[in-house]
Design an enzyme around this catalytic site. Structure first.
Site, PDB file in Angstrom:
ATOM      1  N   TYR A 194       3.005   1.398  13.876  1.00 12.18           N
ATOM      2  CA  TYR A 194       3.801   2.271  13.008  1.00 12.18           C
ATOM      3  C   TYR A 194       3.265   3.697  12.998  1.00 12.18           C
ATOM      4  O   TYR A 194       2.068   3.915  13.211  1.00 12.18           O
ATOM      5  CB  TYR A 194       3.882   1.715  11.590  1.00 12.18           C
ATOM      6  CG  TYR A 194       2.591   1.385  10.894  1.00 12.18           C
ATOM      7  CD1 TYR A 194       1.878   0.222  11.208  1.00 12.18           C
ATOM      8  CD2 TYR A 194       2.079   2.213   9.895  1.00 12.18           C
ATOM      9  CE1 TYR A 194       0.697  -0.090  10.562  1.00 12.18           C
ATOM     10  CE2 TYR A 194       0.910   1.892   9.236  1.00 12.18           C
ATOM     11  CZ  TYR A 194       0.228   0.738   9.573  1.00 12.18           C
ATOM     12  OH  TYR A 194      -0.953   0.408   8.915  1.00 12.18           O
ATOM     13  N   LYS A 217       6.683   6.106   6.793  1.00  6.54           N
ATOM     14  CA  LYS A 217       6.250   5.177   7.846  1.00  6.54           C
ATOM     15  C   LYS A 217       7.443   4.664   8.629  1.00  6.54           C
ATOM     16  O   LYS A 217       8.454   4.276   8.048  1.00  6.54           O
ATOM     17  CB  LYS A 217       5.507   3.973   7.235  1.00  6.54           C
ATOM     18  CG  LYS A 217       4.196   4.363   6.553  1.00  6.54           C
ATOM     19  CD  LYS A 217       3.600   3.238   5.745  1.00  6.54           C
ATOM     20  CE  LYS A 217       2.388   3.740   4.973  1.00  6.54           C
ATOM     21  NZ  LYS A 217       1.929   2.758   3.965  1.00  6.54           N
ATOM     22  N   HIS A 269       0.808  -1.220   0.000  1.00  2.00           N
ATOM     23  CA  HIS A 269       0.000   0.000   0.000  1.00  2.00           C
ATOM     24  C   HIS A 269       0.840   1.269   0.000  1.00  2.00           C
ATOM     25  O   HIS A 269       1.950   1.317   0.544  1.00  2.00           O
ATOM     26  CB  HIS A 269      -0.887   0.017   1.260  1.00  2.00           C
ATOM     27  CG  HIS A 269      -1.757  -1.186   1.378  1.00  2.00           C
ATOM     28  ND1 HIS A 269      -2.237  -1.649   2.579  1.00  2.00           N
ATOM     29  CD2 HIS A 269      -2.229  -2.049   0.448  1.00  2.00           C
ATOM     30  CE1 HIS A 269      -2.967  -2.721   2.388  1.00  2.00           C
ATOM     31  NE2 HIS A 269      -2.989  -2.993   1.097  1.00  2.00           N
TER      32      HIS A 269
HETATM   33  C1  LIG Z   1      -4.838   2.491   7.005  1.00  4.95           C
HETATM   34  C2  LIG Z   1      -6.030   2.887   7.806  1.00  4.95           C
HETATM   35  C3  LIG Z   1      -7.190   2.129   7.813  1.00  4.95           C
HETATM   36  N1  LIG Z   1      -8.260   2.521   8.561  1.00  4.95           N
HETATM   37  C4  LIG Z   1      -9.440   1.663   8.571  1.00  4.95           C
HETATM   38  C5  LIG Z   1     -10.046   1.341   7.217  1.00  4.95           C
HETATM   39  C6  LIG Z   1     -10.647  -0.037   7.410  1.00  4.95           C
HETATM   40  O1  LIG Z   1     -11.930   0.078   7.989  1.00  4.95           O
HETATM   41  C7  LIG Z   1      -9.714  -0.696   8.411  1.00  4.95           C
HETATM   42  C8  LIG Z   1      -8.676  -1.611   7.770  1.00  4.95           C
HETATM   43  O2  LIG Z   1      -8.046  -0.873   6.725  1.00  4.95           O
HETATM   44  P1  LIG Z   1      -7.104  -1.609   5.718  1.00  4.95           P
HETATM   45  O3  LIG Z   1      -7.732  -2.906   5.283  1.00  4.95           O
HETATM   46  O4  LIG Z   1      -6.706  -0.617   4.648  1.00  4.95           O
HETATM   47  O5  LIG Z   1      -5.870  -1.933   6.630  1.00  4.95           O
HETATM   48  P2  LIG Z   1      -4.439  -2.514   6.143  1.00  4.95           P
HETATM   49  O6  LIG Z   1      -4.645  -3.544   5.069  1.00  4.95           O
HETATM   50  O7  LIG Z   1      -3.721  -2.894   7.369  1.00  4.95           O
HETATM   51  O8  LIG Z   1      -3.746  -1.255   5.483  1.00  4.95           O
HETATM   52  C9  LIG Z   1      -2.493  -0.774   5.951  1.00  4.95           C
HETATM   53  O9  LIG Z   1      -1.549  -1.762   5.640  1.00  4.95           O
HETATM   54  C10 LIG Z   1      -0.375  -1.385   4.995  1.00  4.95           C
HETATM   55  C11 LIG Z   1       0.680  -2.437   5.207  1.00  4.95           C
HETATM   56  C12 LIG Z   1       0.103   0.000   5.259  1.00  4.95           C
HETATM   57  O10 LIG Z   1       1.292   0.308   5.257  1.00  4.95           O
HETATM   58  C13 LIG Z   1      -0.906   1.046   5.406  1.00  4.95           C
HETATM   59  O11 LIG Z   1      -0.743   1.755   6.618  1.00  4.95           O
HETATM   60  C14 LIG Z   1      -2.304   0.584   5.328  1.00  4.95           C
HETATM   61  O12 LIG Z   1      -2.658   0.562   3.958  1.00  4.95           O
HETATM   62  O13 LIG Z   1      -9.056   0.394   9.093  1.00  4.95           O
HETATM   63  C15 LIG Z   1      -8.244   3.663   9.336  1.00  4.95           C
HETATM   64  O14 LIG Z   1      -9.225   4.012  10.008  1.00  4.95           O
HETATM   65  N2  LIG Z   1      -7.106   4.434   9.326  1.00  4.95           N
HETATM   66  C16 LIG Z   1      -5.988   4.087   8.606  1.00  4.95           C
HETATM   67  O15 LIG Z   1      -4.966   4.816   8.674  1.00  4.95           O
END
Ligand SMILES: Cc1cn([C@H]2C[C@H](O)[C@@H](COP(=O)(O)OP(=O)(O)O[C@H]3O[C@H](C)C(=O)[C@H](O)[C@H]3O)O2)c(=O)[nH]c1=O
Length: 180
Positions: free
Chosen positions: A130, A71, A62
Site C-alpha cells: 500500500y 492509503k 491504525h
Molecule cells: C507502519 C510502519 C512500521 N514500521 C516499522 C515499525 C515496526 O518495527 C514494524 C512493524 O510495525 P507495525 O507493527 O506498526 O506494523 P503494522 O501493524 O502492519 O502497522 C500498519 O498496519 C496498519 C493496517 C496500517 O494501515 C498502517 O500502515 C500501519 O499501522 O515496522 C516502519 O518502519 N514504517 C512504517 O511505515
C-alpha cells in the site's frame, strides 16, 4: 479501471483492468492520472509499504493524527478482509465501517482518504502492499480497538486473531482522537 463508491464518502473501491493473454496477465496497479481522476483531486504518495501476514493475523485499526495518511491498499498475494472506519467527526458516516475482500485474485484496491482508521485480517497468507500520502510518524500513531462493540465490525474470523501487543491495547471509539 472500475471505480465504485462504498457508502462512506471518499472511500473508493478501485479495480484496475487486467489484460490477459496466453503468457499470463498485466495490470497497471497505479496510474497517477487515472487515480487522480477517480478521486477528483491530485494525490501524491510518499511511501510504499508491504506487510506479510499469516492466515489469521489481524493488524489494526491504525491511523495517524496529526500527520494523517491516505492509503491505497491491495493484496499482492493471498487475500485479506480489509476494513476502513470513518473517524471524521463531521462526516455523515462517522463511526461507520466498510469491509471488503482484497486479493491477488480479484485485484481490488481500497482508497482510504485521510480521516479513516485502517485494519485487515489475513484470510490466508497474504502480502499487503500500500501507498501512503504522508510519512510514517510513530509519535502520531493511534490504535482503535478492533473489537470495539461501538463499531461492531463483523470480522470473518474462525477463532481468535493473532494480534500485536499494540493491537491488543487499542482504544475504544469513545476515547479515540478524531479528525475535525
Ligand atoms: C507502519 C510502519 C512500521 N514500521 C516499522 C515499525 C515496526 O518495527 C514494524 C512493524 O510495525 P507495525 O507493527 O506498526 O506494523 P503494522 O501493524 O502492519 O502497522 C500498519 O498496519 C496498519 C493496517 C496500517 O494501515 C498502517 O500502515 C500501519 O499501522 O515496522 C516502519 O518502519 N514504517 C512504517 O511505515
Amino acid at each position: 479501471m472500475k471505480v465504485e463508491q462504498t457508502g462512506l464518502p471518499g472511500l473508493l473501491l478501485l479495480t484496475p483492468t487486467v489484460h490477459r493473454d496466453a503468457r499470463g496477465d498485466f495490470a497497471e496497479t497505479y496510474n497517477a492520472r487515472a487515480f487522480d481522476a477517480a478521486v477528483g483531486r491530485a494525490v501524491s504518495f510518499v511511501q510504499d509499504n508491504q506487510s506479510f501476514s499469516r492466515r489469521g493475523v489481524l493488524r489494526g485499526l491504525h491511523y495517524q493524527l496529526p500527520r494523517p495518511q491516505g492509503k491505497l491498499v491491495r493484496a499482492a498475494a493471498g487475500a485479506v478482509w480489509d476494513v476502513a472506519v470513518d473517524l471524521r467527526r463531521a462526516s455523515p458516516t462517522f463511526g461507520r465501517w466498510h469491509g471488503v475482500e482484497l486479493s491477488a485474485a480479484n485485484g481490488r484496491q481500497l482508497w482510504l482518504p485521510e480521516g479513516f482508521a485502517h485494519g485487515f485480517v489475513a484470510l490466508d497468507d497474504a502480502l499487503l502492499v500500500y501507498k501512503t500520502t504522508d510519512y510514517w510518524a510513530p509519535d502520531a500513531e493511534h490504535t482503535l480497538a478492533w473489537d470495539d462493540a461501538a463499531l461492531a465490525i463483523d470480522w470473518p474470523l474462525s477463532g481468535a486473531p493473532v494480534l500485536s501487543d499494540k493491537d491488543r491495547a487499542g482504544v475504544r471509539l469513545a476515547d479515540a482522537p478524531l479528525f475535525d
